[in-house]
Design a protein around this motif. Structure first.
Motif, mmCIF file in Angstrom:
data_model
loop_
_atom_site.group_PDB
_atom_site.id
_atom_site.type_symbol
_atom_site.label_atom_id
_atom_site.label_comp_id
_atom_site.label_asym_id
_atom_site.label_seq_id
_atom_site.Cartn_x
_atom_site.Cartn_y
_atom_site.Cartn_z
ATOM 1 N N ASP A 195 0.843 -1.208 0.000
ATOM 2 C CA ASP A 195 0.000 0.000 0.000
ATOM 3 C C ASP A 195 0.872 1.250 0.000
ATOM 4 N N GLY A 196 1.969 1.201 0.751
ATOM 5 C CA GLY A 196 2.890 2.334 0.777
ATOM 6 C C GLY A 196 3.524 2.587 -0.572
ATOM 7 N N VAL A 197 3.842 1.526 -1.276
ATOM 8 C CA VAL A 197 4.406 1.661 -2.629
ATOM 9 C C VAL A 197 3.384 2.326 -3.547
ATOM 10 N N GLU A 198 2.124 1.906 -3.458
ATOM 11 C CA GLU A 198 1.075 2.475 -4.307
ATOM 12 C C GLU A 198 0.883 3.965 -4.040
ATOM 13 N N ALA A 199 1.130 4.398 -2.810
ATOM 14 C CA ALA A 199 0.910 5.807 -2.449
ATOM 15 C C ALA A 199 2.062 6.719 -2.877
ATOM 16 N N ALA A 200 3.200 6.147 -3.227
ATOM 17 C CA ALA A 200 4.357 6.965 -3.608
ATOM 18 C C ALA A 200 4.093 7.685 -4.927
ATOM 19 N N VAL A 201 4.620 8.897 -5.032
ATOM 20 C CA VAL A 201 4.479 9.698 -6.253
ATOM 21 C C VAL A 201 5.878 10.008 -6.784
ATOM 22 N N VAL A 202 6.131 9.560 -8.019
ATOM 23 C CA VAL A 202 7.421 9.814 -8.665
ATOM 24 C C VAL A 202 7.155 10.468 -10.013
ATOM 25 N N ASP A 203 7.784 11.592 -10.240
ATOM 26 C CA ASP A 203 7.645 12.299 -11.518
ATOM 27 C C ASP A 203 8.865 12.017 -12.388
ATOM 28 N N TYR A 204 8.604 11.699 -13.664
ATOM 29 C CA TYR A 204 9.686 11.380 -14.601
ATOM 30 C C TYR A 204 9.631 12.322 -15.801
ATOM 31 N N GLU A 205 10.791 12.584 -16.351
ATOM 32 C CA GLU A 205 10.910 13.246 -17.645
ATOM 33 C C GLU A 205 11.393 12.185 -18.624
ATOM 34 N N PRO A 206 10.491 11.549 -19.384
ATOM 35 C CA PRO A 206 10.871 10.402 -20.224
ATOM 36 C C PRO A 206 11.941 10.754 -21.255
#
Length: 801
Positions: free
Chosen positions: A128-139
């Motif tokens: 559940d903690g993994v699902e809540a993480a927010v990571v922004d990427y510049e592809p």
């Protein structure tokens, strides 16, 4: 005197005794990593990249930390760990060193790369903690093929690797290569070219990777319990990444459900979990799920060979010119580096054939895929397939039988030093070929094939003749210019007051029956019952150093060290017994029944129990120059170029042109791995390896979309053969004792996997011989066959009459 009990004539070596591991494992009493439960244990899960290639613009774990049950969450910056760096001592134009961070920092390089670590009270909260993480990427653009890696202006997986090339070596270029090709073109010979390819695979051990790490305040030590083939290398790399003395890290390995090479490298997840356990001062467990294993675990195999061969008019090969490209994924594996595949292929490509001239260039490329680790066979299934397809193509063009062209080219005089500067020890290359062909011919398969053709059915026969270099010593690895040079192994043996012994080995069992086979060697060497021998391995505190198990080294190197240690203990026992019997050490020998006997008076005997009683409990009776202990230590390193097992595989298949399905009708293996310690175990190694080879030939493959997304995340998409698809396999043993090992054995672990892809592919092409279709890539899926047949029909229709 020399107290040597020759195990080859003993009671245990060569016998298929009941495996000592079986009662524990078959009754559910095995202890695997996921069985470990510790008080206060936490569970880890990883936030993984959702893009194949991109810059990390930001990581927000605030929502993760708010999840009920989550204890901690870490990024690379939080942990501050050192990178994993695998090195070759080669110039920059040949090798580009790259670092693999424990958690991704500035950018991600493949889908599934670990970006953050979440630790929680239970595995569900961690997820559940993994699902809540927010990571922004510049592809960024993804590299997913050889063509995209080499394209002009292609994005770089690593800035340190220009052109996305990690390794570029030209190990051999003998002076007569060009002349041999000119002669073949000008005379009555042939120049044959074949381009072979193999798909990307997963080694697929039943037990995925896993680790339980805990900090012991009493011992001031990090205890890491995990499934690895190389516990000492893990300890070294982990201590360096954590920046702590190596003595503060102890790695132990419980029972392990397979490895196949995938677990003979150091993984980053295990180090991250160990770091979290040390920070939190609580045990932390991570068990890789199958989706992670298929998409983010170490993969293998994806290679391309462009092979050009010159033959004279008699069908004898005169030159090879080979270009090899191995897709190694995003990172070099530790300790072998990205050179593991191309260097193996370059050194051993000539295989079992007498090749007088040889040129090879081999490259390892970086791509935006999960990194590559060794997998059972390590390039040999691929280069053997290349050379065996060359033999088939040349036989067809020269009008020769496929077995006959092999017969004319195979090495028959030993020792043989090849154009690759490797000396091959005696083997049965031609004998195995003859026996395999005889099995197929005597069973009438050639007549069955011909009758089937007349009936419109497609049955084919295929062969593969090959060698397996086993027990690589430090000299062989040093030739690759590895900064970390594996090779030797160490064993210690200790006898207690009952006359039983405990023996240690730096090898690591993951299904090869070491508890039985190594005990057989010791029991014969000392004259003990098998029940009096206990093996200990997989604990960095018990064994000074060991290189683990890979490259079929367990019996060749580990078994030789064990045998030498037992021999040294035997000499010590004889020395003490001679003193007790009041005779010369030259007048006693091990009697083969748990004791020492006086040669000229067999009635005078000292049992091991009596000798041990004096050594430990009445040490005042020992000779003055003997210490009160019954222990011995020995090391062993295979001299020179190592030793070569060999085999021929013969396969009969039927191809259904309507469905494209391939059915294996017959599979025969004739192999020579030197002295066979335990025939049933070797049979199992052969059959299991062949099953994995068939899997690579017909079923298993991980492909990638243009954006780097992997195709197979479960067994719905990643096809694995079942017992229904694997045929009965007959195994015939030849025995050419090895002069370089203490027990006469050669390795047997990888041969089945090496020979199967080429043999199956050759059989498929023979089955399709009347259609004009020829396939040179694996796996051969039904749709592959149908597409090739369809293309062949359209090609035929387009030819003007």
């Amino acid at each position: 005197m020399t107290a040597r009990f020759d195990g080859r004539n003993g009671r245990w070596v060569g016998a298929s005794v009941p495996r000592r591991e079986d009662p524990r494992l078959l009754t559910g009493r095995g202890r695997f990593v996921d069985d470990i439960r510790l008080p206060g244990m936490l569970h880890a899960a990883f936030v993984r990249s959702t893009v194949a290639h991109g810059k990390i613009a930001g990581i927000d774990l605030s929502a993760t930390l708010a999840v009920d049950g989550v204890v901690a969450a870490y990024t690379a910056k939080d942990l501050g760990l050192g990178d994993i760096v695998a090195l070759l001592d080669r110039p920059p134009e040949e090798f580009s060193p790259t670092a693999m961070p424990i958690l991704a920092r500035e950018k991600v390089r493949f889908t599934g790369e670990p970006v953050a670590l979440v630790v929680a009270r239970d595995p569900y909260s961690a997820e559940d903690g993994v699902e809540a993480a927010v990571v922004d990427y510049e592809p960024l653009g993804a590299i997913v093929s050889e063509e995209s890696a080499f394209a002009g202006g292609a994005p770089l997986v690593h800035d340190e690797a220009p052109g996305n090339v990690l390794v570029d070596v030209s190990m051999f270029d003998t002076p007569g290569v060009d002349a041999a090709f000119e002669a073949a073109r000008a005379g009555g010979g042939r120049v044959v070219e074949v381009v072979t390819k193999s798909g990307r695979q997963n080694a697929l051990p039943l037990e995925t990777r896993g680790v339980v790490a805990s900090w012991d305040d009493h011992d001031d030590q990090l205890l890491v319990q995990m499934c690895t083939q190389v516990p000492h290398q893990v300890r070294t790399a982990m201590a360096r990444s954590l920046r702590v003395p190596e003595r503060t890290v102890r790695v132990t390995v419980p029972d392990m459900g397979g490895g196949f090479g995938q677990k003979c490298v150091v993984g980053r997840e295990e180090i991250a979990v160990a770091a979290a356990a040390r920070r939190l001062n609580r045990p932390v467990k991570w068990i890789e799920d199958r989706r992670e294993a298929l998409t983010a675990g170490f993969l293998a195999r994806e290679q391309r060979y462009r092979t050009l061969a010159a033959f004279d008019e008699d069908g004898r090969i005169t030159a090879l010119d080979v270009d090899v490209v191995c897709d190694m994924g995003a990172y070099s594996c530790y300790p072998f580096t990205a050179g593991i595949e191309p260097l193996m292929a370059s050194a051993e490509m000539p295989s079992v054939y007498q090749v007088p001239e040889y040129r090879v260039r081999a490259r390892a490329i970086a791509s935006n895929k999960a990194p590559t680790a060794p997998y059972r066979g390590v390039s040999r299934p691929q280069y053997v397939m290349a050379i065996e397809r060359i033999m088939e193509r040349a036989a067809r063009e020269l009008g020769l039988d496929p077995v006959e062209i092999r017969r004319r080219n195979v090495i028959t005089q030993f020792p043989y030093t090849g154009v690759n500067a490797i000396t091959y020890d005696p083997g049965t290359y031609r004998e195995s070929l003859e026996l395999a062909e005889a099995a197929i011919r005597d069973e009438g398969w050639y007549e069955i094939r011909d009758r089937a053709a007349a009936e419109g059915r497609h049955i084919g026969i295929g062969y593969c003749c090959f060698s397996e270099r086993t027990g690589y010593g430090s000299g062989a690895f040093a030739k690759r210019k590895m900064a970390v040079v594996p090779g030797f192994d160490i064993s210690e043996i200790r006898m207690d007051t009952t006359g039983s012994v405990v023996v240690t080995s730096g090898t690591m069992n993951h299904g090869q029956s070491h508890e039985t086979t190594l005990a057989q060697i010791v029991a014969d060497r000392l004259g003990l019952h098998l029940d009096q021998v206990k093996l200990r391995q997989g604990d960095t505190e018990r064994i000074a150093y060991g290189w683990g198990t890979f490259a079929s080294r367990s019996v060749t190197i580990g078994g030789s060290a064990v045998s030498l240690a037992a021999g040294k203990l035997g000499e010590l026992l004889c020395k003490i017994a001679a003193h007790l019997l009041e005779t010369s050490p030259d007048n006693v020998r091990l009697d083969g029944d748990g004791g020492v006997v006086q040669i000229d008076d067999p009635e005078r005997r000292a049992s091991f129990e009596e000798i041990a009683d004096v050594a430990y409990l009445r040490s005042h009776l020992l000779p003055k120059d003997v210490e009160p202990t019954l222990t011995a230590t020995a090391s062993f390193d295979v001299p020179g170029d190592g030793t070569f097992s060999n085999a021929t595989h013969a396969v009969v298949v039927e191809a259904d042109p309507g469905t494209g399905q391939i059915k294996i009708l017959r599979y025969a293996c004739v192999e020579d791995c030197g002295v066979v310690i335990h025939p049933q175990v070797v049979d199992g190694q052969c059959r299991g390896g062949i099953a994995q080879g068939i899997a690579g030939a017909l079923f298993e493959e991980i492909t990638y979309a243009g954006n780097g997304e992997p195709s197979a995340a479960s067994f719905i998409d990643y096809l694995v053969p079942t017992a229904t698809e694997i045929p009965d396999i007959t195994v015939t043993h030849l025995e050419t004792p090895c002069a370089f090992t203490e027990n006469g054995a050669k390795g047997a672990g990888e041969g089945g996997t090496i020979g199967a892809p080429a043999a199956v592919l050759n059989a498929i092409n023979d089955a399709l011989r009347h259609t004009g279709v020829e396939l040179d890539a694996t796996p051969v899926h039904p749709q592959t066959v149908l597409a090739a047949l369809d293309a062949g029909v359209h090609k035929e229709m387009s030819v003007p009459s």
